[in-house]
Design a protein around this motif. Structure first.
Motif, mmCIF file in Angstrom:
data_model
loop_
_atom_site.group_PDB
_atom_site.id
_atom_site.type_symbol
_atom_site.label_atom_id
_atom_site.label_comp_id
_atom_site.label_asym_id
_atom_site.label_seq_id
_atom_site.Cartn_x
_atom_site.Cartn_y
_atom_site.Cartn_z
ATOM 1 N N UNK A 90 0.859 -1.185 -0.006
ATOM 2 C CA UNK A 90 -0.144 -0.053 -0.149
ATOM 3 C C UNK A 90 0.809 1.169 0.021
ATOM 4 N N UNK A 91 1.768 1.285 0.769
ATOM 5 C CA UNK A 91 2.746 2.336 0.744
ATOM 6 C C UNK A 91 3.860 2.565 -0.505
ATOM 7 N N UNK A 92 4.015 1.315 -0.980
ATOM 8 C CA UNK A 92 5.009 1.343 -2.289
ATOM 9 C C UNK A 92 4.274 1.409 -3.639
ATOM 10 N N UNK A 93 2.915 0.974 -3.802
ATOM 11 C CA UNK A 93 2.169 1.172 -5.035
ATOM 12 C C UNK A 93 2.279 2.177 -5.919
ATOM 13 N N UNK A 94 1.962 3.378 -5.131
ATOM 14 C CA UNK A 94 1.798 4.712 -6.066
ATOM 15 C C UNK A 94 3.134 5.187 -6.435
ATOM 16 N N UNK A 95 4.516 4.627 -5.710
ATOM 17 C CA UNK A 95 5.860 5.131 -6.179
ATOM 18 C C UNK A 95 6.555 3.965 -7.082
ATOM 19 N N UNK A 96 5.820 2.989 -7.068
ATOM 20 C CA UNK A 96 6.459 1.961 -8.233
ATOM 21 C C UNK A 96 6.199 2.403 -9.534
ATOM 22 N N UNK A 97 7.073 2.097 -10.381
ATOM 23 C CA UNK A 97 7.056 2.294 -11.860
ATOM 24 C C UNK A 97 6.201 1.148 -12.522
ATOM 25 N N UNK A 98 5.957 1.345 -13.821
ATOM 26 C CA UNK A 98 5.224 0.388 -14.659
ATOM 27 C C UNK A 98 5.896 -1.077 -14.633
ATOM 28 N N UNK A 99 6.927 -1.195 -14.471
ATOM 29 C CA UNK A 99 7.704 -2.291 -14.569
ATOM 30 C C UNK A 99 7.547 -2.985 -13.362
ATOM 31 N N UNK A 100 7.804 -2.356 -12.189
ATOM 32 C CA UNK A 100 7.522 -2.901 -10.871
ATOM 33 C C UNK A 100 5.984 -3.465 -10.603
ATOM 34 N N UNK A 101 5.199 -2.569 -11.244
ATOM 35 C CA UNK A 101 3.651 -2.808 -10.853
ATOM 36 C C UNK A 101 3.343 -4.066 -11.851
#
Length: 268
Positions: A90-101
């Motif tokens: 929840x804390x990382x999802x908005x800051x992840x890039x498209x590759x990470x998501x």
């Protein structure tokens, strides 16, 4: 093997230490201990989360916390586990890039596939229930255990009964008539949301946690719960991700559940 008394003592001592010595009252059921241990308290309802964790660890490759000991007293079950390093998605999802998501979605798709390949541990493959045909446990439906049910029809009838305080009989009758009673019954996490997924910096999932709602449910239920009250800040990218990592089109079922749950939020 640690007894329920010993685990309860450890849990309550840690609560006291955090409240009195650290001045950090903590409403969470989880307490972090030295030497990478975690202890969690659950109320005694439905299947014990420790049993579910052991089951998932034995029958899938889904990463879950390792259980060292678990025991119960008259009120609670205490589970001592290994701490998992990482951050809550929840804390990382908005800051992840498209590759990470994309990497997160691919892993979750594989995990859901493994859950759906599991075979029931009880004789009735149509039953909607917790692990081992125990009662269901889900805060979306009730604050108390419910079921088990012989089939989806019994589960659907209970969903209608749970909404009787909030909707007129005529509306409930129409909703019940629109429900389907013949979905495939699959093993379901029941709360597969970003707050229950621990990730590493590169987008690798370190663990899926909080399995207390897990059990055998209609195949659409994982989607309903993954989209139900998911994030503090709404993120449409997560809503799209859920539809990518859970196979099947359940938009109709989502709308039916929404007609019930929208009027029940905060009821329990």
């Amino acid at each position: 093997m640690l007894s329920a008394f010993a685990l309860r003592f450890i849990y309550r001592a840690r609560c006291w230490y955090e409240r009195v010595w650290l001045g950090r009252p903590n409403r969470s059921l989880v307490r972090y201990l030295p030497f990478d241990f975690v202890i969690k308290a659950n109320s005694n309802r439905g299947a014990h989360e420790a049993d579910v964790l052991r089951y998932i660890r034995s029958h899938t490759t889904i990463p879950v916390p390792r259980v060292y000991w678990s025991a119960q007293d008259s009120d609670s079950t205490y589970t001592l586990m290994k701490r998992v390093d990482g951050s809550i998605l929840e804390a990382r999802w908005p800051r992840f890039d498209d590759i990470q998501r994309t990497r997160i979605v691919a892993q979750l798709r594989a995990y859901v596939g493994q859950l759906r390949d599991l075979q029931p541990t009880h004789s009735n493959s149509l039953a909607v229930c917790g692990l081992g045909n125990t009662p269901c446990n889900d805060g979306r439906v009730s604050s108390m255990p419910f079921g088990p049910f012989d089939d989806e029809a019994g589960f659907n009838d209970h969903l209608i009964r749970a909404a009787e305080l909030y909707l007129a009989d005529e509306i409930l009758n129409d909703i019940r008539a629109s429900m389907t009673d013949d979905h495939r019954i699959c093993f379901t996490h029941g709360d597969l949301t970003p707050r229950n997924i621990i990730v590493r910096d590169d987008g690798t999932i370190a663990a899926v946690i909080d399995w207390e709602y897990a059990g055998w449910y209609p195949e659409y239920w994982e989607t309903v719960k993954a989209l139900y009250c998911t994030m503090v800040v709404k993120d449409d990218r997560w809503d799209k991700a859920v539809r990518d990592f859970i196979p099947g089109n359940y938009e109709r079922e989502l709308q039916i559940d929404k007609s019930l749950s929208d009027r029940m939020v905060g009821a329990f």
